[in-house]
Design a protein around this motif. Sequence first.
Motif, short mmCIF file in Angstrom:
data_model
loop_
_atom_site.label_atom_id
_atom_site.label_comp_id
_atom_site.label_asym_id
_atom_site.label_seq_id
_atom_site.Cartn_x
_atom_site.Cartn_y
_atom_site.Cartn_z
N PRO A 1 -13.75 -6.87 9.92
CA PRO A 1 -13.66 -7.85 8.84
C PRO A 1 -14.87 -8.78 8.73
N ASP A 2 -15.43 -9.20 9.87
CA ASP A 2 -16.57 -10.10 9.79
C ASP A 2 -17.86 -9.40 9.39
N MET A 3 -17.78 -8.05 9.26
CA MET A 3 -18.94 -7.27 8.85
C MET A 3 -18.85 -6.81 7.39
N HIS A 4 -17.75 -7.13 6.72
CA HIS A 4 -17.61 -6.73 5.32
C HIS A 4 -18.71 -7.37 4.48
N ALA A 5 -19.21 -6.60 3.52
CA ALA A 5 -20.30 -7.08 2.67
C ALA A 5 -19.74 -7.39 1.28
N PRO A 6 -19.45 -8.66 0.98
CA PRO A 6 -18.88 -9.02 -0.32
C PRO A 6 -19.74 -8.53 -1.49
N LYS A 7 -21.06 -8.59 -1.34
CA LYS A 7 -21.94 -8.15 -2.43
C LYS A 7 -21.75 -6.67 -2.70
N TRP A 8 -21.62 -5.88 -1.64
CA TRP A 8 -21.39 -4.44 -1.78
C TRP A 8 -20.04 -4.16 -2.43
N LEU A 9 -19.00 -4.87 -1.98
CA LEU A 9 -17.68 -4.69 -2.56
C LEU A 9 -17.66 -5.08 -4.04
N ALA A 10 -18.37 -6.14 -4.37
CA ALA A 10 -18.44 -6.56 -5.78
C ALA A 10 -19.19 -5.52 -6.61
N HIS A 11 -20.20 -4.92 -6.02
CA HIS A 11 -20.97 -3.89 -6.72
C HIS A 11 -20.08 -2.70 -7.05
N GLN A 12 -19.27 -2.26 -6.08
CA GLN A 12 -18.37 -1.14 -6.33
C GLN A 12 -17.26 -1.55 -7.29
N GLY A 13 -16.77 -2.79 -7.15
CA GLY A 13 -15.75 -3.27 -8.07
C GLY A 13 -16.23 -3.28 -9.51
N GLY A 14 -17.51 -3.63 -9.70
CA GLY A 14 -18.08 -3.63 -11.05
C GLY A 14 -18.08 -2.24 -11.67
N LYS A 15 -18.37 -1.24 -10.86
CA LYS A 15 -18.34 0.14 -11.37
C LYS A 15 -16.92 0.52 -11.83
N MET A 16 -15.95 0.15 -11.00
CA MET A 16 -14.57 0.47 -11.36
C MET A 16 -14.15 -0.27 -12.63
N GLU A 17 -14.49 -1.55 -12.72
CA GLU A 17 -14.10 -2.35 -13.89
C GLU A 17 -14.74 -1.80 -15.16
N ARG A 18 -16.01 -1.48 -15.11
CA ARG A 18 -16.70 -0.97 -16.31
C ARG A 18 -16.15 0.40 -16.71
N GLY A 19 -15.90 1.25 -15.71
CA GLY A 19 -15.34 2.56 -16.01
C GLY A 19 -13.96 2.48 -16.63
N LEU A 20 -13.12 1.60 -16.08
CA LEU A 20 -11.78 1.43 -16.64
C LEU A 20 -11.83 0.85 -18.05
N ALA A 21 -12.79 -0.05 -18.28
CA ALA A 21 -12.92 -0.64 -19.62
C ALA A 21 -13.25 0.43 -20.66
N VAL A 22 -14.13 1.34 -20.30
CA VAL A 22 -14.49 2.43 -21.22
C VAL A 22 -13.28 3.33 -21.46
N LEU A 23 -12.55 3.66 -20.40
CA LEU A 23 -11.37 4.51 -20.56
C LEU A 23 -10.28 3.83 -21.39
N GLU A 24 -10.14 2.52 -21.21
CA GLU A 24 -9.15 1.77 -22.01
C GLU A 24 -9.53 1.80 -23.48
N GLU A 25 -10.82 1.65 -23.75
CA GLU A 25 -11.29 1.60 -25.15
C GLU A 25 -11.23 2.97 -25.81
N THR A 26 -11.54 4.00 -25.05
CA THR A 26 -11.63 5.35 -25.61
C THR A 26 -10.49 6.24 -25.11
N THR A 27 -9.37 5.65 -24.80
CA THR A 27 -8.24 6.31 -24.14
C THR A 27 -8.22 7.82 -24.36
N PRO A 28 -8.14 8.60 -23.27
CA PRO A 28 -8.12 10.06 -23.41
C PRO A 28 -6.98 10.52 -24.32
N ALA A 29 -7.19 11.66 -24.93
CA ALA A 29 -6.14 12.24 -25.77
C ALA A 29 -4.93 12.57 -24.92
N ALA A 30 -3.77 12.54 -25.53
CA ALA A 30 -2.54 12.91 -24.82
C ALA A 30 -2.66 14.36 -24.35
#
Length: 201
Positions: free
Chosen positions: A118-147
Amino acid sequence: MLILRSSPFSPFGRKVQIAANVLGLGDQIEVVAADTADPRDSIRRQNPLGKIPALVLENGQVLYDSRVITDYLDHLAGGGRIIPTGEARYAVLVMQALADGILDAALLAVYEKRWREPDMHAPKWLAHQGGKMERGLAVLEETTPAAPGAIPDVGQIAVACALGYLDLRFEGEWRSQHPRLVEWLDDFSVKIPAFAATRPA
């Protein structure tokens, strides 16, 4: 018999299993658990990267990663089933790449917490990965895949597996901000029984 080296908790292995099921190839594949953390596990000889999933063919050849394996399964089923031909192919492959990228970021965030104290966790790294997930989900929400139809394409399968993994490892935090994706995943779950059948216990 084909042998799939995977883990019940691998979202990429789940993608392969769903693809095999909807293509009618499920009974031709034996799933054999792999422990990527164990240096004695044969997965490191089957895939020098020591990663799953890996598909061992009857002639001993090994295919990896999930994108290669799903392409092979589509070929085995006659082609053009979960990966379209022509121009439509690229939209499906891009959707798969986006979903796989969300999964890559999610896995890196999970591994950061699992493999480092826990004391070795890198918040900047976690935020970087979180940003990728957030942006990817935003695109999928906007362009929702076809049924999905009776046979979903590989992009739809990948999206479902990505969302399922976020439910598993991030307690479904994505759901409150992405109602269209929630509705889409509910529909996918009903139409594609293999999604529920491959849900980690």
